[in-house]
Every structure is written in structure tokens, then in C-alpha cells.
Motif scaffolding. Structure first.
Motif, PDB file in Angstrom:
ATOM      1  N   GLY A  30      13.400  11.079  95.526  1.00  0.00           N
ATOM      2  CA  GLY A  30      12.567  10.376  94.575  1.00  0.00           C
ATOM      3  C   GLY A  30      13.383   9.707  93.488  1.00  0.00           C
ATOM      4  O   GLY A  30      14.600   9.864  93.397  1.00  0.00           O
ATOM      5  N   THR A  31      12.691   8.979  92.653  1.00  0.00           N
ATOM      6  CA  THR A  31      13.343   8.172  91.633  1.00  0.00           C
ATOM      7  C   THR A  31      12.347   7.860  90.530  1.00  0.00           C
ATOM      8  O   THR A  31      11.148   7.706  90.797  1.00  0.00           O
ATOM      9  CB  THR A  31      13.863   6.863  92.247  1.00  0.00           C
ATOM     10  OG1 THR A  31      14.298   5.980  91.210  1.00  0.00           O
ATOM     11  CG2 THR A  31      12.804   6.158  93.063  1.00  0.00           C
ATOM     12  N   PRO A  32      12.806   7.779  89.288  1.00  0.00           N
ATOM     13  CA  PRO A  32      11.900   7.328  88.226  1.00  0.00           C
ATOM     14  C   PRO A  32      11.537   5.855  88.436  1.00  0.00           C
ATOM     15  O   PRO A  32      12.273   5.103  89.075  1.00  0.00           O
ATOM     16  CB  PRO A  32      12.723   7.527  86.959  1.00  0.00           C
ATOM     17  CG  PRO A  32      14.148   7.474  87.412  1.00  0.00           C
ATOM     18  CD  PRO A  32      14.157   8.077  88.790  1.00  0.00           C
ATOM     19  N   ASP A  33      10.390   5.464  87.902  1.00  0.00           N
ATOM     20  CA  ASP A  33       9.958   4.070  88.015  1.00  0.00           C
ATOM     21  C   ASP A  33      10.782   3.155  87.116  1.00  0.00           C
ATOM     22  O   ASP A  33      10.864   1.949  87.357  1.00  0.00           O
ATOM     23  CB  ASP A  33       8.479   3.940  87.658  1.00  0.00           C
ATOM     24  CG  ASP A  33       7.589   4.674  88.651  1.00  0.00           C
ATOM     25  OD1 ASP A  33       7.917   4.691  89.845  1.00  0.00           O
ATOM     26  OD2 ASP A  33       6.564   5.235  88.215  1.00  0.00           O
ATOM     27  N   ASP A  34      11.385   3.729  86.085  1.00  0.00           N
ATOM     28  CA  ASP A  34      12.194   2.954  85.151  1.00  0.00           C
ATOM     29  C   ASP A  34      13.109   3.949  84.430  1.00  0.00           C
ATOM     30  O   ASP A  34      12.917   5.158  84.539  1.00  0.00           O
ATOM     31  CB  ASP A  34      11.311   2.197  84.158  1.00  0.00           C
ATOM     32  CG  ASP A  34      12.103   1.190  83.343  1.00  0.00           C
ATOM     33  OD1 ASP A  34      12.200   1.379  82.112  1.00  0.00           O
ATOM     34  OD2 ASP A  34      12.652   0.242  83.915  1.00  0.00           O
ATOM     35  N   PHE A  35      14.089   3.446  83.700  1.00  0.00           N
ATOM     36  CA  PHE A  35      15.019   4.342  83.008  1.00  0.00           C
ATOM     37  C   PHE A  35      14.636   4.588  81.545  1.00  0.00           C
ATOM     38  O   PHE A  35      15.388   5.208  80.797  1.00  0.00           O
ATOM     39  CB  PHE A  35      16.454   3.817  83.084  1.00  0.00           C
ATOM     40  CG  PHE A  35      16.615   2.375  82.695  1.00  0.00           C
ATOM     41  CD1 PHE A  35      16.643   2.001  81.358  1.00  0.00           C
ATOM     42  CD2 PHE A  35      16.746   1.394  83.673  1.00  0.00           C
ATOM     43  CE1 PHE A  35      16.793   0.666  80.999  1.00  0.00           C
ATOM     44  CE2 PHE A  35      16.904   0.063  83.323  1.00  0.00           C
ATOM     45  CZ  PHE A  35      16.920  -0.304  81.981  1.00  0.00           C
ATOM     46  N   GLY A  36      13.466   4.104  81.128  1.00  0.00           N
ATOM     47  CA  GLY A  36      12.984   4.366  79.771  1.00  0.00           C
ATOM     48  C   GLY A  36      12.550   5.815  79.598  1.00  0.00           C
ATOM     49  O   GLY A  36      12.425   6.580  80.557  1.00  0.00           O
ATOM     50  N   TYR A  37      12.287   6.191  78.352  1.00  0.00           N
ATOM     51  CA  TYR A  37      12.008   7.593  78.029  1.00  0.00           C
ATOM     52  C   TYR A  37      10.819   8.160  78.797  1.00  0.00           C
ATOM     53  O   TYR A  37      10.925   9.213  79.433  1.00  0.00           O
ATOM     54  CB  TYR A  37      11.770   7.753  76.525  1.00  0.00           C
ATOM     55  CG  TYR A  37      11.405   9.170  76.136  1.00  0.00           C
ATOM     56  CD1 TYR A  37      12.392  10.125  75.944  1.00  0.00           C
ATOM     57  CD2 TYR A  37      10.067   9.550  75.979  1.00  0.00           C
ATOM     58  CE1 TYR A  37      12.061  11.442  75.606  1.00  0.00           C
ATOM     59  CE2 TYR A  37       9.730  10.853  75.647  1.00  0.00           C
ATOM     60  CZ  TYR A  37      10.733  11.793  75.468  1.00  0.00           C
ATOM     61  OH  TYR A  37      10.391  13.084  75.148  1.00  0.00           O
ATOM     62  N   TRP A  38       9.666   7.492  78.752  1.00  0.00           N
ATOM     63  CA  TRP A  38       8.466   8.071  79.352  1.00  0.00           C
ATOM     64  C   TRP A  38       8.516   8.091  80.876  1.00  0.00           C
ATOM     65  O   TRP A  38       8.128   9.113  81.477  1.00  0.00           O
ATOM     66  CB  TRP A  38       7.217   7.368  78.831  1.00  0.00           C
ATOM     67  CG  TRP A  38       6.945   7.721  77.396  1.00  0.00           C
ATOM     68  CD1 TRP A  38       7.073   6.920  76.307  1.00  0.00           C
ATOM     69  CD2 TRP A  38       6.555   9.006  76.902  1.00  0.00           C
ATOM     70  NE1 TRP A  38       6.791   7.604  75.160  1.00  0.00           N
ATOM     71  CE2 TRP A  38       6.462   8.896  75.490  1.00  0.00           C
ATOM     72  CE3 TRP A  38       6.280  10.244  77.505  1.00  0.00           C
ATOM     73  CZ2 TRP A  38       6.104   9.966  74.687  1.00  0.00           C
ATOM     74  CZ3 TRP A  38       5.913  11.313  76.692  1.00  0.00           C
ATOM     75  CH2 TRP A  38       5.827  11.170  75.318  1.00  0.00           C
ATOM     76  N   TYR A  43       9.158  11.737  85.544  1.00  0.00           N
ATOM     77  CA  TYR A  43       9.911  12.071  86.751  1.00  0.00           C
ATOM     78  C   TYR A  43      10.571  13.446  86.624  1.00  0.00           C
ATOM     79  O   TYR A  43      10.464  14.289  87.527  1.00  0.00           O
ATOM     80  CB  TYR A  43      10.965  10.992  87.013  1.00  0.00           C
ATOM     81  CG  TYR A  43      11.890  11.326  88.154  1.00  0.00           C
ATOM     82  CD1 TYR A  43      11.446  11.243  89.467  1.00  0.00           C
ATOM     83  CD2 TYR A  43      13.199  11.739  87.913  1.00  0.00           C
ATOM     84  CE1 TYR A  43      12.294  11.567  90.523  1.00  0.00           C
ATOM     85  CE2 TYR A  43      14.047  12.071  88.954  1.00  0.00           C
ATOM     86  CZ  TYR A  43      13.589  11.975  90.263  1.00  0.00           C
ATOM     87  OH  TYR A  43      14.427  12.309  91.306  1.00  0.00           O
ATOM     88  N   LEU A  44      11.259  13.674  85.524  1.00  0.00           N
ATOM     89  CA  LEU A  44      11.948  14.953  85.332  1.00  0.00           C
ATOM     90  C   LEU A  44      10.960  16.114  85.250  1.00  0.00           C
ATOM     91  O   LEU A  44      11.246  17.217  85.731  1.00  0.00           O
ATOM     92  CB  LEU A  44      12.808  14.899  84.067  1.00  0.00           C
ATOM     93  CG  LEU A  44      14.039  13.996  84.138  1.00  0.00           C
ATOM     94  CD1 LEU A  44      14.679  13.854  82.766  1.00  0.00           C
ATOM     95  CD2 LEU A  44      15.054  14.535  85.140  1.00  0.00           C
TER      96      LEU A  44
END
Length: 349
Positions: A30-38, A43-44
Motif C-alpha cells: 500500500g501507499t499513502p494518497d499523498d505525502f501531506g500530513y493527513w 495511511y500510517l
């Protein structure tokens, strides 16, 4: 394409349904949708709340996770993701590579089986979700699904949790498709050949051959090994088979483990420490490969190529080469295709 039809011997007023196809659903971490905070926090939170990943009691772990870790870690993890992000496509390298792998596997499977198969991918954490892809496959007439976690080595925190999520998705289906899960393929000859080929090509391009090849595998707590998880043994066997396939001596290849998290003892030797030990022992030129990863991701592009490289160079190392994951290399796609075909026997021959 498979059109909706009325089941055999059904009454005339029975609704038409799609059926008769086989779904091949590959899954990655998997992967976050973006690298921003929310996006990073979402994701985490999903990842670190998985009992297969962190098995501490919720009453003990969740206050630490929600109150401390998820307050700070999204910032540092976000910066790490930003450094490797595919900005042109607006996604992580893992997403880009998994899409490319899926396209090639779809072409290979459809060339062999035609439109009897549907090939797609999902992520255990984040998007596209396992639930959404199982639902889509059922809607498209897949009454059988082969679920393929893209982890060469079985571990509870990787293969098992991906399978768990697949089974949970099946629980939501009124008419469940027949299903199979693909076992670990750590000793599949075609996979070992693909690994060896990537090493041989990398070494052929170097003026000076490395003193040592470090096979860096993702780590896990030693406690999991004692509880019966076969991951460590499978990793060591992959290293042995790779060494034998290359025709190397024992001192030319070592196995290490990366990505520690938390206070427990993890599988050793730790990659970040061992590469420094190699440099101090006079091995000034090393190469690192990550056989447990089917696609380059944060653990390879950022952790190996930045943190682990830095540890080696600070200890006196001079030449550090990271050999990329197999990704969508044709030999890798052929190996994955072989595993898929073996596991489709009896469904599609």
C-alpha cells in the motif's frame, strides 16, 4: 467480453448475471494518497493499527499510536515520501510500479487465456482497496478469484494480513466466488533466475566488482520467528539459492535485515549496522539488493539508498551500489506469470 446471461435452467424472469470468468488479483502493501500530513496520518494509522503488524494489546498500543506516533511520524514519513515521490504522476513509486506490473501481467494472461481472465491489483492499506477490487471482480462475472500477495517470502505481517483482508472482502459478498491464495514463491527457480540476472547485469556495468553483495530483507521482531513465522528461514534459503545460481563463494554474499520499529530485538544482523561493519573491515565497495520486495518503495529508494548508504560511507565505505528491485522487468513478469499459471491449474488449463 463476458455479457450477462440467464443461468442455465433458470426461469424466464430470472435476472441476467455475469459469470464464468477468473479474477487474478495481485496485492501489494500500500501507499499513502499523498505525502501531506493527513494522507500520511490516515495511511500510517491503518498500517500501524493492524494486529498482524503490531500485536500489542489495543489498550496499550492505541494511546501510544494515536497520542504520540501519529502526532509526529506523519511529518518525517511525509518528508521521506516526498523525496522519492513520482511528482509527474502524483503518486508513489510503488503505485507506479504496481500499475506497470499489472499491465504486463494482464497482457501476458490475456494472451494465454483470452477474456476468460480479469487481472487487476489492490493494496492492503490505502487505495485501491481490496474490498473495492473484489466487489468489482464479482460484478464483472468472476466466480473464481486467485489472490496473489506480491511477497516472495511468507510473513504474518505481509502475506497473512493481505489474505486476511481478502477473506474479509469475501465475507461481504452474497454469492461468494471460489477462491485461492498464492503461497510464497521464495524458491521458485524463475524468481531466483530473475534475481541472479539483475545482479549479473549490474555487475557487468561496473568497472570494479563489489567486495560483497548484501541481501537486505525487511525485518521483523525475533519473537515472531520463535512463534513459528517462516519468514527468516525462507529469506536465508533465497540467499543460498541466489549464491548457488551465481556460482559464488560464501564470503561474497551476506543476508541482513532492515526497517526496525519499536524497542524489541529484531532479526539480525541489522543492515544499517552491518554495512558499516563491512566498511570498517576493509570492504570499501559493496552492492545491496532487496529480494523480499517485488517493487521499489520507501524501504528501498529512501531507506537503503539514503540511510543505509550513509551508514556505509560514514564508516569509510567508498562505493555503494543499490541494485533495483525486479519491478516490471520482463524476467520478473515471466516468473510471476509462471507462479500464476501453476496456481490456476484445474481452473484454467
Amino acid at each position: 467480453m463476458f455479457d450477462a446471461t440467464r443461468p442455465t435452467h433458470a426461469p424466464a424472469d430470472h435476472p441476467k448475471v455475469k459469470m464464468g470468468r477468473v479474477g487474478i488479483l495481485i496485492a501489494n502493501l500500500g501507499t499513502p494518497d499523498d505525502f501531506g500530513y493527513w494522507p500520511m496520518r490516515r495511511y500510517l494509522n491503518e498500517f500501524l493499527s493492524d494486529k498482524r503488524v503490531i500485536d500489542y494489546p489495543a489498550w496499550k498500543w492505541q494511546p501510544i499510536l494515536q497520542g504520540i506516533i501519529l502526532t509526529k511520524r506523519p511529518f518525517s514519513s511525509g518528508e521521506a515520501y516526498k523525496s522519492i515521490w513520482n511528482h509527474d504522476k502524483g503518486e508513489s513509486p510503488l503505485m507506479t510500479i504496481t500499475k506497470d506490473q499489472t499491465i504486463k501481467l494482464r497482457e501476458a494472461m490475456q494472451a494465454r487465456y483470452g477474456d476468460r481472465v480479469m487481472v487487476d491489483f489492490c493494496m492492503r492499506y490505502g487505495n485501491p482497496s481490496t474490498n473495492s477490487k473484489v466487489r468489482q471482480m464479482v460484478a464483472e462475472g468472476c466466480d473464481r478469484i486467485l489472490f496473489f500477495p506480491l511477497y516472495p517470502h511468507y510473513a504474518g505481517a505481509t502475506s497473512a494480513t493481505a489474505n486476511d483482508q481478502f477473506f474479509r472482502a469475501l465475507m461481504k459478498e452474497t454469492w461468494q466466488p471460489a477462491s485461492r491464495t498464492v503461497p510464497a514463491y521464495f524458491d521458485e527457480p524463475a524468481y531466483i533466475d530473475a534475481l541472479a540476472g539483475s545482479v549479473e547485469r549490474a555487475y557487468a556495468a561496473m568497472k570494479t566488482k563489489p567486495d560483497v553483495l548484501v541481501c537486505s530483507y525487511h525485518g521483523m521482531p525475533e519473537r515472531y520467528l520463535q512463534q513459528g513465522d517462516p519468514y527468516h528461514c525462507q529469506c536465508i534459503k533465497t540467499s543460498r539459492l541466489l549464491k548457488e545460481r551465481l556460482g559464488w563463494s560464501d564470503d561474497q554474499l551476506v543476508s541482513t535485515f532492515q526497517s526496525r520499529f519499536g524497542p524489541e530485538e529484531w532479526l539480525k544482523p541489522y543492515t544499517v549496522d552491518h554495512v558499516a561493519d563491512l566498511a570498517r573491515a576493509g570492504n570499501k565497495n559493496i552492492a545491496v539488493i532487496a529480494p523480499a520486495f517485488s517493487a521499489d518503495c520507501i524501504e528501498t529508494l529512501e531507506e537503503i539508498n539514503e540511510e543505509i548508504r550513509e551508514s556505509f560511507e560514514e564508516a569509510g565505505g567508498e562505493a555503494f551500489t543499490y541494485i533495483p528491485c525486479l519491478n516490471d522487468d520482463d524476467s520478473h513478469i515471466a516468473a510471476l506469470g509462471k507462479v500464476i499459471e501453476d496456481n490456476l491449474r484445474g481452473w484454467l488449463d
